[in-house]
Design a protein around this motif. Sequence first.
Motif, PDB file in Angstrom:
ATOM      1  N   PHE A   1      35.699  29.792  34.061  1.00 15.92           N
ATOM      2  CA  PHE A   1      36.758  29.227  32.811  1.00 15.92           C
ATOM      3  C   PHE A   1      35.821  28.596  32.088  1.00 15.92           C
ATOM      4  CE2 PHE A   1      39.456  29.974  35.891  1.00 15.92           C
ATOM      5  CZ  PHE A   1      40.350  31.091  35.582  1.00 15.92           C
TER       6      PHE A   1
ATOM      7  N   ALA B   1      37.414  34.620  39.021  1.00 13.70           N
ATOM      8  CA  ALA B   1      37.026  34.590  37.550  1.00 13.70           C
ATOM      9  C   ALA B   1      37.038  32.491  37.481  1.00 13.70           C
ATOM     10  CB  ALA B   1      39.363  33.610  37.581  1.00 13.70           C
TER      11      ALA B   1
ATOM     12  N   ASN C   1      40.197  32.840  29.597  1.00 11.10           N
ATOM     13  CA  ASN C   1      39.454  33.879  30.607  1.00 11.10           C
ATOM     14  C   ASN C   1      40.430  34.984  30.034  1.00 11.10           C
ATOM     15  OD1 ASN C   1      39.109  36.168  32.633  1.00 11.10           O
ATOM     16  ND2 ASN C   1      38.409  34.576  34.112  1.00 11.10           N
TER      17      ASN C   1
END
Length: 230
Positions: A176, A174, A128
């Motif tokens: 990942f 976020a 990311n």
Amino acid sequence: MNLLTQSAWTELGMAKYQGPSFQPKPLEKSDIINIYYYLRSFISIQELSNLLGIPIFIKGPHSDDSIVINHKSEFGHYHPEFPIRLRKYFVPAVNDSSFKSLTQSTYDQYIKNLARTFFVVYIKLNSNSEYYHKEIERYQELCKERRLDPFFLEKFVHFMKLGYTDSEDIEEAAKFKTFKGDDDFDEDLVKQVVGFWIRRQIDKTDYQFYLGLADLISTYDQKFYEERLE
């Protein structure tokens, strides 16, 4: 240098802690700082610098004898050639199957946990790039403002947990790449390693360090290496 590296590999289990007088962790449970002070049994920063023909650090608070880890505005910037030159000697077993057999137990007992943690954190951070660069920028801002508190890295203790993210908002959180077994990595070590890779992005040595790490893991831990690159 070749003889020194081979000696370190074959005699690592006998290394004596050469650091500050607090109670060190056992070698097999070493974090980044502990392993450095164990490796001083074999060579100092200045001696390594002399052998490689370059300064290890080109900027930062470290000295020839000690590593400063809690500075509010500085950290050690590696010489860009350091990981390149070190890689030539770091893993003698890359091209020597007999030496690999001789030292496999050394890797398994003393190095595997640390090496795997460096590897998985690198892979996850780079899965990311937007998140990674945001954290790099934040680290740089804190350095400029002289507010690099040692507790800054505490937010990364859960970084390898499968559910880790940076926001409760599903749309903004976020995301990942994750793997089975990510939850098993030591939290304190993970936060240290996140800090290491952030600093290596800043001093532009991250990829060269990664190449040396890849040599190590692909040689001694090939199945794990291949699984993590799928």
